[in-house]
Design a protein around this motif. Structure first.
Motif, short mmCIF file in Angstrom:
data_model
loop_
_atom_site.label_atom_id
_atom_site.label_comp_id
_atom_site.label_asym_id
_atom_site.label_seq_id
_atom_site.Cartn_x
_atom_site.Cartn_y
_atom_site.Cartn_z
N THR A 209 -9.43 75.69 52.27
CA THR A 209 -8.04 75.28 52.54
C THR A 209 -7.83 73.82 52.18
O THR A 209 -6.78 73.44 51.64
CB THR A 209 -7.71 75.50 54.03
N MET A 210 -8.82 72.98 52.44
CA MET A 210 -8.73 71.55 52.16
C MET A 210 -8.54 71.29 50.67
O MET A 210 -7.88 70.32 50.27
CB MET A 210 -9.98 70.85 52.67
N GLN A 211 -9.08 72.14 49.83
CA GLN A 211 -9.02 71.90 48.40
C GLN A 211 -7.90 72.69 47.69
O GLN A 211 -7.38 72.22 46.68
CB GLN A 211 -10.36 72.28 47.74
N ASP B 49 -5.04 74.52 49.31
CA ASP B 49 -3.75 74.79 49.93
C ASP B 49 -2.63 74.08 49.16
O ASP B 49 -2.78 72.92 48.77
CB ASP B 49 -3.74 74.32 51.39
N ARG C 287 -3.64 69.84 53.42
CA ARG C 287 -4.89 69.32 52.85
C ARG C 287 -5.29 68.02 53.54
O ARG C 287 -6.48 67.79 53.83
CB ARG C 287 -4.73 69.11 51.34
N SER C 288 -4.31 67.17 53.81
CA SER C 288 -4.61 65.90 54.50
C SER C 288 -5.13 66.15 55.91
O SER C 288 -6.08 65.49 56.36
CB SER C 288 -3.36 65.03 54.55
N CYS D 18 -6.75 68.73 56.94
CA CYS D 18 -8.12 69.25 56.84
C CYS D 18 -9.14 68.14 56.62
O CYS D 18 -10.25 68.17 57.17
CB CYS D 18 -8.21 70.27 55.71
N CYS E 202 -11.92 65.52 47.13
CA CYS E 202 -10.52 65.23 47.48
C CYS E 202 -10.09 63.85 47.01
O CYS E 202 -8.88 63.55 46.99
CB CYS E 202 -10.32 65.35 48.99
N ASP F 123 -7.73 64.28 44.18
CA ASP F 123 -6.52 65.06 44.42
C ASP F 123 -5.31 64.36 43.77
O ASP F 123 -5.21 63.14 43.78
CB ASP F 123 -6.29 65.20 45.92
N VAL G 282 -3.27 62.47 50.07
CA VAL G 282 -4.57 63.15 50.22
C VAL G 282 -5.70 62.23 49.80
O VAL G 282 -6.73 62.13 50.48
CB VAL G 282 -4.57 64.46 49.41
#
Length: 553
Positions: free
Chosen positions: A220-222, A224, A230-231, A233, A258, A261, A266
């Motif tokens: 999800t962190m990468q 979504d 993402r932030s 996460c 991240c 990103d 992020v």
């Protein structure tokens, strides 16, 4: 009403009002923007003031779950996403407040037990008697007792074993299901945010649950689509690393990723989290340090400032971490095709400024020279040579460079690399005393001689190539002469056979002698028409030719 200990009684009206704010008539009339901060404050007040907050919050969760899904869960298929998002928020924040409540209670018990021991020791000292030590009685220390009890309670918060009534553990599978349902999350942004935060907070409660669902959180962190999710996460990964460092450690590469990103927020959160963890020795610096160095040339001045602050603080540590990380940083940035040569040099100039000791320059120059042997791309050669030119080389470092001449000899044929080496030696000459310049002079002459030698080989090769082209141009003429001679021989052979047929009366010996004479004449004539072959010159492939092919590739 007040309890016996001076606190509020469980039936105090304040608790009813706070409960209604979380899951009652008061909550129904509040917008989401007003309800979430109000519910967070109400839960914090309940755990701070209520004598048994876990029972009250369990009742609130049961009420919300019944209204949301029905007594038997029959309304789960047509669930209200707004109500589900609020339920997940209360579940997650209630679990986190309960974890804090357990830790605060453990601290209070520890203080009370230590105070009791102190009173006993003072009483024994006044009476003149000596208390037996814990080693003699076999009693465990107070800290060990408290930690054991606390860990047991924390492990039961999300437990779902038969016979145990643990409400958080009962709803944990629902949270996992919602986080894995892309269709459901796509319908409501608030639900997606609440679901991911709920999963992260439950992971912070239990180590086993954290390890089981770390992959879901990282994915999800990468991936979504919502930058805010993402932030969140990334921030959650920082909290989990503080609580369960061994569980998070294998996933740190995902956090470093991240930093690339496309969204500024992020990248900034990733840099802040990594800075906090690394500077507090909660996270080992791995290959991702190159990505952090790349942020020194980020498009956002805010990110650049944070990156500069990170490396400045890192350089202040006692074990010279910047010096130890420089080879990895150089390798990572040299392989980064999106980073221009100008940006690379500005980054290196900033980082090399932290290497203020002679042993750092000597050690790094050794490592850089050794890396030339394994590098095959001219861009990498130039980057390594530029880093050398930024170091304050000592006489010892120059001598070691001379010992490793074979490692970078091929790279010196690149004009830019050679220029960086001259600049490095020129800087070393300025800081060296007059009686310690012999190694510098020797290495400069060796570099110049190596380049002159290769230029001579290049010239000789060019001349040899011209001779070979001339020999090839003359080859077709000789081929035509050979064909003409062969045709003439064939004609003469035919005439000889006709003459032999007419001279039938000639004796056998005379005929044999005449045939041998004619054959000998034809052989001499053919030999006379042949031309000697031109010997091709022996081609030599110089290092400069190999360098040109590398650059073309």
């Amino acid at each position: 009403a007040l309890a016996d200990d001076g606190g509020l009684a469980a039936d105090h009206a304040a608790f009813g009002a706070l409960s209604a704010l979380v899951a009652g008539e008061g909550a129904a009339h509040l917008s989401d923007a007003a309800w979430y901060p109000a519910a967070e404050g109400a839960l914090a007040a309940l755990y701070a003031l209520h004598p048994a907050p876990e029972q009250l919050v369990a009742g609130l969760l049961t009420t919300m779950a019944t209204e949301l899904m029905g007594e038997d869960g029959s309304r789960l298929a047509a669930v209200d996403t707004r109500a589900l998002a609020r339920f997940l928020f209360v579940l997650a924040h209630g679990g986190l407040r309960h974890l804090i409540f357990v830790e605060d209670t453990a601290k209070a018990v520890r203080r009370e037990m230590l105070e009791r021991e102190k009173v006993e020791e003072e009483g024994a000292a006044k009476e003149g008697r000596e208390l037996p030590s814990k080693a003699e009685t076999g009693a465990p220390p107070v800290d060990a007792i408290i930690d054991q009890v606390r860990e047991g309670i924390e492990s039961e918060i999300l437990a779902a074993t038969p016979g145990q009534v643990n409400l958080m553990g009962h709803f944990a599978p629902l949270v996992v299901h919602v986080c894995g349902s892309k269709e459901l999350l796509a319908t409501d942004g608030a639900l997606r945010t609440s679901a991911v935060l709920c999963l992260a907070k439950l992971m912070a409660i239990d180590g086993a649950f954290c390890e089981a669902h770390m992959g879901t959180l990282c994915a999800t962190m990468q991936a979504d689509p919502d930058a805010a999710v993402r932030s969140n996460c990334i921030v959650a990964m920082g909290d989990l690393a503080m609580r369960f460092p061994n569980v998070v450690e294998p996933w740190t590469a995902r956090v470093y990723a991240c930093l690339r990103d496309p969204t500024l927020g992020v990248r900034k959160n990733a840099l802040l989290v990594l800075t906090h963890l690394i500077l507090n020795d909660m996270l080992k610096v791995k290959g991702g340090i190159g990505d952090m160095a790349a942020k020194l040339e980020d498009e956002s001045p805010r990110v650049v400032g944070l990156a500069r602050l990170f490396f400045s603080e890192l350089a202040a540590k006692s074990n010279s971490p910047v010096y130890n990380l420089m080879p990895d940083i150089i390798s990572t940035l040299s392989a980064n095709d999106k980073l221009s040569d100008e940006n690379f040099r500005r980054i290196m100039k900033f980082l090399v400024a932290f290497l203020d000791k002679d042993r750092h320059a000597e050690g790094l120059s050794d490592k850089l020279c050794a890396r030339f042997a394994n590098a095959r791309e001219p861009r990498v050669w130039r980057n390594l040579a530029y880093c050398l030119s930024q170091l304050a080389l000592t006489e010892k470092a120059v001598k070691r460079m001379g010992d490793q001449f074979k490692s970078y000899a091929e790279a010196l044929l690149d004009p830019e690399v050679a220029e960086h080496f001259r600049a490095a030696l020129g800087k070393a000459r300025r800081f060296a005393s007059s009686d310690k310049k012999s190694n510098i002079d020797e290495l400069e002459e060796r570099i110049a001689s190596h380049i002159r030698e290769d230029e001579g080989e290049q010239q000789e090769q060019a001349e040899g190539g011209e001779d070979a082209e001339g020999g090839q141009a003359g080859a077709p003429e000789g081929g035509e002469d050979s064909e003409v001679a062969a045709e003439a021989g064939a004609v003469e052979a035919g005439e000889a056979e006709a003459e032999e047929a007419e001279e039938v009366e000639v004796k056998p010996k005379a005929k044999k002698k005449a045939a041998n004479a004619r054959s000998s004449g034809r052989t001499k004539k053919a030999a006379a028409t042949e031309k000697p072959a031109v010997a091709a010159p022996k081609a030599r492939r110089s290092s400069r030719r190999a360098l040109a092919e590398n650059q073309a590739a």
